[in-house]
Write an enzyme that holds these catalytic residues in place. Structure first.
Site, PDB file in Angstrom:
ATOM      1  N   GLU A   1       0.838  -1.206   0.000  1.00 25.05           N
ATOM      2  CA  GLU A   1       0.000   0.000   0.000  1.00 25.05           C
ATOM      3  C   GLU A   1       0.874   1.258   0.000  1.00 25.05           C
ATOM      4  OE1 GLU A   1      -2.883  -0.302  -0.941  1.00 25.05           O
ATOM      5  OE2 GLU A   1      -4.304  -0.518   0.692  1.00 25.05           O
TER       6      GLU A   1
ATOM      7  N   THR B   1      -5.596   7.412  -4.571  1.00 24.88           N
ATOM      8  CA  THR B   1      -5.617   7.583  -3.118  1.00 24.88           C
ATOM      9  C   THR B   1      -4.579   8.610  -2.683  1.00 24.88           C
ATOM     10  OG1 THR B   1      -6.260   5.266  -2.948  1.00 24.88           O
ATOM     11  CG2 THR B   1      -5.452   6.314  -0.919  1.00 24.88           C
TER      12      THR B   1
HETATM   13  N1  LIG Z   1      -1.592  -4.878  -8.417  1.00 22.37           N
HETATM   14  C1  LIG Z   1      -1.942  -3.582  -8.361  1.00 22.37           C
HETATM   15  N2  LIG Z   1      -3.230  -3.229  -8.120  1.00 22.37           N
HETATM   16  C2  LIG Z   1      -3.587  -1.914  -8.066  1.00 22.37           C
HETATM   17  N3  LIG Z   1      -2.730  -0.883  -8.243  1.00 22.37           N
HETATM   18  C3  LIG Z   1      -1.448  -1.228  -8.490  1.00 22.37           C
HETATM   19  C4  LIG Z   1      -1.002  -2.563  -8.541  1.00 22.37           C
HETATM   20  N4  LIG Z   1       0.307  -2.572  -8.764  1.00 22.37           N
HETATM   21  C5  LIG Z   1       0.671  -1.285  -8.863  1.00 22.37           C
HETATM   22  N5  LIG Z   1      -0.380  -0.486  -8.728  1.00 22.37           N
HETATM   23  C6  LIG Z   1      -0.343   0.973  -8.821  1.00 22.37           C
HETATM   24  O1  LIG Z   1      -0.766   1.538  -7.580  1.00 22.37           O
HETATM   25  C7  LIG Z   1      -1.484   2.730  -7.851  1.00 22.37           C
HETATM   26  C8  LIG Z   1      -2.845   2.526  -7.211  1.00 22.37           C
HETATM   27  O2  LIG Z   1      -2.891   3.470  -6.202  1.00 22.37           O
HETATM   28  P1  LIG Z   1      -4.240   3.923  -5.549  1.00 22.37           P
HETATM   29  O3  LIG Z   1      -4.100   3.608  -4.113  1.00 22.37           O
HETATM   30  O4  LIG Z   1      -4.631   5.243  -5.963  1.00 22.37           O
HETATM   31  O5  LIG Z   1      -5.245   2.957  -6.179  1.00 22.37           O
HETATM   32  P2  LIG Z   1      -6.010   1.830  -5.510  1.00 22.37           P
HETATM   33  O6  LIG Z   1      -5.408   1.098  -4.429  1.00 22.37           O
HETATM   34  O7  LIG Z   1      -6.447   1.103  -6.696  1.00 22.37           O
HETATM   35  O8  LIG Z   1      -7.063   2.710  -4.799  1.00 22.37           O
HETATM   36  P3  LIG Z   1      -8.364   2.306  -4.145  1.00 22.37           P
HETATM   37  O9  LIG Z   1      -8.012   1.820  -2.771  1.00 22.37           O
HETATM   38  O10 LIG Z   1      -9.031   3.595  -4.214  1.00 22.37           O
HETATM   39  O11 LIG Z   1      -8.968   1.216  -4.987  1.00 22.37           O
HETATM   40  C9  LIG Z   1      -1.645   2.905  -9.311  1.00 22.37           C
HETATM   41  O12 LIG Z   1      -0.683   3.801  -9.776  1.00 22.37           O
HETATM   42  C10 LIG Z   1      -1.372   1.505  -9.826  1.00 22.37           C
HETATM   43  O13 LIG Z   1      -0.838   1.524 -11.121  1.00 22.37           O
HETATM   44  N1  LIG Z   2      -8.490   5.132   4.393  1.00 17.53           N
HETATM   45  C1  LIG Z   2      -7.846   5.535   3.146  1.00 17.53           C
HETATM   46  C2  LIG Z   2      -8.315   4.786   1.922  1.00 17.53           C
HETATM   47  C3  LIG Z   2      -8.375   3.357   2.012  1.00 17.53           C
HETATM   48  O1  LIG Z   2      -8.799   2.805   0.799  1.00 17.53           O
HETATM   49  C4  LIG Z   2      -8.147   6.972   2.829  1.00 17.53           C
HETATM   50  O2  LIG Z   2      -9.310   7.355   3.037  1.00 17.53           O
HETATM   51  O3  LIG Z   2      -7.243   7.651   2.326  1.00 17.53           O
END
Ligand SMILES: Nc1ncnc2c1ncn2[C@@H]1O[C@H](COP(=O)(O)OP(=O)(O)OP(=O)(O)O)[C@@H](O)[C@H]1O
Ligand SMILES: N[C@@H](CCO)C(=O)O
Length: 292
Positions: free
Chosen positions: A120, A171
């Protein structure tokens, strides 16, 4: 070997970075085996197919935590859209950590979750636990502390609808707009909302849970990221929702109520009227990872 990790609704109203629950759909699937070199290929939503994939980051982190040098060959079926608010990176991070734990025979929950949170951190710059922790336990989880890891679990199984609009909110960006400090009255209000929500959840009183889906710590500062919020919320309430809120940092919206199918349809149609496509997942809350 294969592991299935569900999407998660984090924050769940007033529980910023503390509350979270896994939902039945959508989900990520990771097939893996020990190999003489690292590799990952990706199907489904596009995420990096290299060492920057958070599944690889988390797996490598766990191996280094236990002083092992092991490579995995991974095949990720990416079913949770990135930047959705549904814990997409959290699901892949937990999948990678679980894969390495399975290969190395690691059973220490704290290590597995800490390694997943490093995934994360790679994704959004902070090692928040409110996606990987509920996805691991399968319950509604309340994170008391990360160091040491202390988690309170409430088994739940209730219908929920998640509506995912065709907009993206990283995020990392959604965390940048948060203040260092909040007014005391807002902190007091969130204590009231969050503690009342936990009691209502333990009693299975979803109508009260719905009424408590408010937040003064993050939502007020992120409100401008959700220009469609009032329209979506109004549609949900008029369709009979007990309550509606933003999933994680958004843009996904979740709602609970008597008829989540009708509520989901109403929210999706409200997005469509704003020229925003939206996909509704009619699912259940209270699901965790599964080997399969
Ligand atoms: N396996 C993966 N799954 C999702 N995102 C990934 C992964 N590997 C790398 N990333 C990268 O991590 C970033 C995702 O970050 P972000 O936390 O914004 O998205 P998220 O976890 O998909 O968010 P959310 O919790 O809102 O679904 C993107 O830039 C994405 O390309
Ligand atoms: N708790 C986190 C997101 C978790 O997906 C935030 O609100 O930034």
């Amino acid at each position: 070997m294969r592991v299935r990790v569900p999407a998660t609704v984090a924050n769940f109203g007033p529980g910023f970075d503390v509350f979270g629950v896994g939902i039945g759909e959508p989900h990520d699937e990771l097939r893996f085996r020990e190999s003489d070199e690292w590799s990952i290929n990706v199907r489904g939503f596009p995420v990096p197919a290299d060492g920057s994939n958070v599944a690889v980051v988390a797996a490598k982190t766990l191996a280094s935590m236990v002083g092992e040098e092991v490579a995995l060959r991974m095949e990720l079926k990416k079913g949770i859209r990135p930047r959705s608010g549904l814990g997409s990176s959290g699901a892949s991070s937990l999948a990678g950590s679980l894969a390495m734990a399975k290969v190395l025979g690691v059973e220490d929950e704290e290590l597995i979750l800490k390694a997943a949170m490093e995934g994360e951190r790679a994704a959004c710059g902070s090692a928040h636990g409110d996606n990987v922790v509920p996805a691991y336990y399968g319950d509604f989880t309340v994170i008391e502390s990360l160091n040491p890891l202390r988690v309170h679990r409430i088994p739940v199984d209730f219908h929920v609808v998640v509506v995912l609009p065709s907009v993206e909110i990283p995020t990392r960006e959604a965390r940048k707009v948060l203040p260092e400090k909040v007014p005391l009255k807002d902190a007091v209000k969130n204590v009231a909302l969050a503690s009342s929500l936990v009691k209502a959840l333990q009693e299975g009183d979803l109508k009260t849970v719905g009424r408590l889906l408010d937040d003064r710590l993050a939502f007020p500062y992120r409100r401008r990221l959700y220009p469609w919020w009032e329209t979506a919320k109004k549609a949900a309430i008029e369709a009979g929702a007990y309550g509606v809120s933003i999933s994680g940092s958004g843009p996904a919206v979740f709602a609970i109520g008597e008829d989540v199918t009708e509520i989901g349809k109403a929210i999706a149609e409200a997005f469509n009227r704003m020229d925003i496509e939206a996909e509704a997942y009619i699912t259940v809350a209270g699901r965790g990872f599964e080997w399969f």
